[in-house]
Design a protein around this motif. Sequence first.
Motif, mmCIF file in Angstrom:
data_model
loop_
_atom_site.group_PDB
_atom_site.id
_atom_site.type_symbol
_atom_site.label_atom_id
_atom_site.label_comp_id
_atom_site.label_asym_id
_atom_site.label_seq_id
_atom_site.Cartn_x
_atom_site.Cartn_y
_atom_site.Cartn_z
ATOM 1 N N HIS A 70 0.676 -1.319 0.349
ATOM 2 C CA HIS A 70 -0.084 -0.796 -0.096
ATOM 3 C C HIS A 70 0.646 1.516 -0.070
ATOM 4 O O HIS A 70 0.389 2.572 -0.558
ATOM 5 C CB HIS A 70 -1.463 -0.007 0.890
ATOM 6 N N ILE A 71 2.456 1.011 1.034
ATOM 7 C CA ILE A 71 2.966 2.754 0.823
ATOM 8 C C ILE A 71 3.616 2.446 -0.441
ATOM 9 O O ILE A 71 3.448 3.424 -1.042
ATOM 10 C CB ILE A 71 3.883 1.999 0.963
ATOM 11 N N PHE A 72 3.518 1.587 -1.730
ATOM 12 C CA PHE A 72 4.334 1.476 -3.057
ATOM 13 C C PHE A 72 3.885 2.373 -4.163
ATOM 14 O O PHE A 72 3.351 1.739 -4.927
ATOM 15 C CB PHE A 72 5.436 0.770 -3.360
ATOM 16 N N GLY A 73 1.858 1.435 -3.286
ATOM 17 C CA GLY A 73 0.468 1.559 -4.521
ATOM 18 C C GLY A 73 0.906 -0.119 -5.888
ATOM 19 O O GLY A 73 0.881 0.694 -7.343
ATOM 20 N N ILE A 74 1.011 -1.044 -4.963
ATOM 21 C CA ILE A 74 1.664 -2.157 -6.159
ATOM 22 C C ILE A 74 0.313 -3.161 -5.251
ATOM 23 O O ILE A 74 0.079 -3.299 -3.779
ATOM 24 C CB ILE A 74 2.575 -2.460 -6.178
ATOM 25 N N THR A 105 -1.566 5.830 3.495
ATOM 26 C CA THR A 105 -2.305 6.735 5.090
ATOM 27 C C THR A 105 -3.405 5.538 6.182
ATOM 28 O O THR A 105 -1.776 5.428 7.438
ATOM 29 C CB THR A 105 -2.728 7.388 5.106
ATOM 30 N N LEU A 106 -3.621 4.689 5.580
ATOM 31 C CA LEU A 106 -3.742 3.179 6.912
ATOM 32 C C LEU A 106 -3.197 2.279 6.991
ATOM 33 O O LEU A 106 -1.905 1.966 8.031
ATOM 34 C CB LEU A 106 -5.080 2.752 6.048
ATOM 35 N N ALA A 107 -1.804 1.815 6.252
ATOM 36 C CA ALA A 107 -1.064 0.986 6.105
ATOM 37 C C ALA A 107 0.088 2.108 7.066
ATOM 38 O O ALA A 107 0.636 0.999 8.044
ATOM 39 C CB ALA A 107 -0.498 0.989 4.323
ATOM 40 N N ALA A 108 0.485 3.261 6.768
ATOM 41 C CA ALA A 108 1.482 3.776 6.969
ATOM 42 C C ALA A 108 0.932 2.974 9.099
ATOM 43 O O ALA A 108 1.832 3.793 9.990
ATOM 44 C CB ALA A 108 1.630 5.273 6.980
ATOM 45 N N THR A 109 -0.476 3.332 9.093
ATOM 46 C CA THR A 109 -0.409 3.998 10.211
ATOM 47 C C THR A 109 -0.784 2.605 11.471
ATOM 48 O O THR A 109 -0.171 1.962 12.682
ATOM 49 C CB THR A 109 -2.716 4.154 10.779
ATOM 50 N N VAL A 121 4.165 7.065 -3.490
ATOM 51 C CA VAL A 121 4.482 6.726 -2.272
ATOM 52 C C VAL A 121 4.734 7.867 -1.499
ATOM 53 O O VAL A 121 5.479 8.323 -0.506
ATOM 54 C CB VAL A 121 5.922 6.694 -2.930
ATOM 55 N N VAL A 122 4.542 9.293 -2.448
ATOM 56 C CA VAL A 122 4.564 10.289 -1.202
ATOM 57 C C VAL A 122 4.276 9.982 0.068
ATOM 58 O O VAL A 122 4.686 11.001 0.785
ATOM 59 C CB VAL A 122 4.415 11.632 -2.386
ATOM 60 N N ILE A 123 2.367 10.329 -0.674
ATOM 61 C CA ILE A 123 1.871 9.895 0.230
ATOM 62 C C ILE A 123 2.310 8.798 1.691
ATOM 63 O O ILE A 123 2.148 9.439 3.104
ATOM 64 C CB ILE A 123 0.246 9.506 0.316
ATOM 65 N N GLY A 124 2.650 8.235 0.961
ATOM 66 C CA GLY A 124 2.602 7.036 2.106
ATOM 67 C C GLY A 124 4.264 7.673 3.431
ATOM 68 O O GLY A 124 4.376 7.035 4.318
#
Length: 580
Positions: free
Chosen positions: A157-161, A373-377, A187-190
Amino acid sequence: MPLSDKVTRYLPILSWARHYDQATFGADMLAAVIVTIMLIPQSLAYALLAGLPPEVGLYASILPLVAYAIFGTSRVLAVGPVAVVSLMTAAAIGNLALQGTAEYLIAAITLAFMSGIMLTLMGLLRLGFLANFLSHPVIAGFITASGILIAFSQLKHIFGISAHGHSLPELLSSLLAHIAETNAYTVVIGVFALGFLFWTRKGLKPLLLRVGTQPRLADVLTKAGPVAAVAATTLAVYLFDLGGKGVSIVGEVPTGLPPLSMPSLSPDLWSQLFLAAVLISIIGFVESVSVAQTLAAKRRQRIDPDQELIGLGTSNIASAISGGYPVTGGFARSVVNFDAGAQTPAAGAFTAIGIAGAALFLTPLLFFHPKATLAATIIVAVLSLVDLSILRTAWGYSKVDFAAVATTIALTLGLGVEAGVSAGVILSIALHLYKTSRPHIAEVGLVPNTQHFRNILRHRVKTAPHLVTLRIDESLYFANARFLEDHVYDRVVCDDPISDVVLMCSAVNEVDLSALESLEAMHARLLDMGIRLHLSEVKGPVMDRLKRSHFLDHLSGQVFLSQYDAWTALHATKRGPKVA
């Protein structure tokens, strides 16, 4: 036990509710506000981790909190979705190949219901002691490995893949295979969300305190960090139309309270989920009761493990009938609840009201919320669970414990969470059996000028060449009885004219039937060798058992009240064996 006490035991709410006052209400409400702010983004994120729609995380954070407030015994435990159980749910249901279907949610609901039934029955049968069979090092190793797995599972989710896998090799292979599909905006958002959340956790509160913010307000603002990340990244996606540029978003989240739901009654599904439900119940209970006991001790309170099983069981049943998935007591949110000043489980019920309000009024705002963002959380939350220092600690303390921890971590990372937790349970039991099957047996002698007896290898003590005293530092049962036999035989086969052997039983709490038969065989063999067998410092319950057998009737030696009595009677004079 009076009827009122029995009712209070099963309904702990009757105990604390009668003393509820305005001051307690204020403390609980403040704690509820802080936990609600923290729980909203966490609930959405953990549902994503479980492979479920985000609103399911909210549903699993409403009725379970109310159920625990009624049936739970911890004043501060906060029940809801947690990272490890979410990962185990994804692993269990993912094996059924139902991802993305309505049956996937039904399977999650069924899993929660099965876990709830199991936990409740265990509580009613007072089986809370079973959690003691899971050793702390093994659990620590499993949670550490699970934290690493969860963090890697969220990198997609951070890389969008797109990536998949339930073990570390599978995840790494899948991530590398799709890395060329990386979406730069995602990636920028993550990366922004990760950096902000890490900074919030470590640096925001000190900064707020330096600029003169009140400590309590600084604490609330720090806990609201994930909410700020959610708001900022959602707004960015909306303003710059990042959803149209490949950024994965949550999309439409249904508005409203949890729908009433029913678990599947399919025997095939129940049989497929049975083992997963058992493992989730065990891990969930161990994690929850550990947190509850730790926090209760800080306030000189106590919890009832058997009633905690009922509290967690009813919470999972409540989650199932309200469209949720398996829940347990969470470490992070429980600590936040404790630090925020929660006084009773009512704080959890007030938190449920706050989550229900979010489900009713805030879900439309989540449409543009990026999954990165959810993945980062999730990543920030689970990395606090990773504690590789347990390997160093175990290595320095016990090589056997180190082997168990290392094996649990390796199997969890290499084969997946179900294999890891199964191995953890088996290793915990095997470790206990191994240690108790080879009990410490020390030959002891008299410390000069005292009546104390100590290990002859560690202390300067008095001994007699014809007298051997062996202190057994473990209860005797089927797994170690033969070990004791072999140890005694090895000791008496020597050049010294041994005439008496005393088994010092001060640490023996039980002698089972196998051990009794072993003692009888040992006695007969020693008698053939012209050696008398004596016992000393036998505990009352053990003596009661021995008296119900014929062992004492044929014993060639005596049973002494103390080891000093045995020394006084036997050390000075060498006597021949008593003929039975």
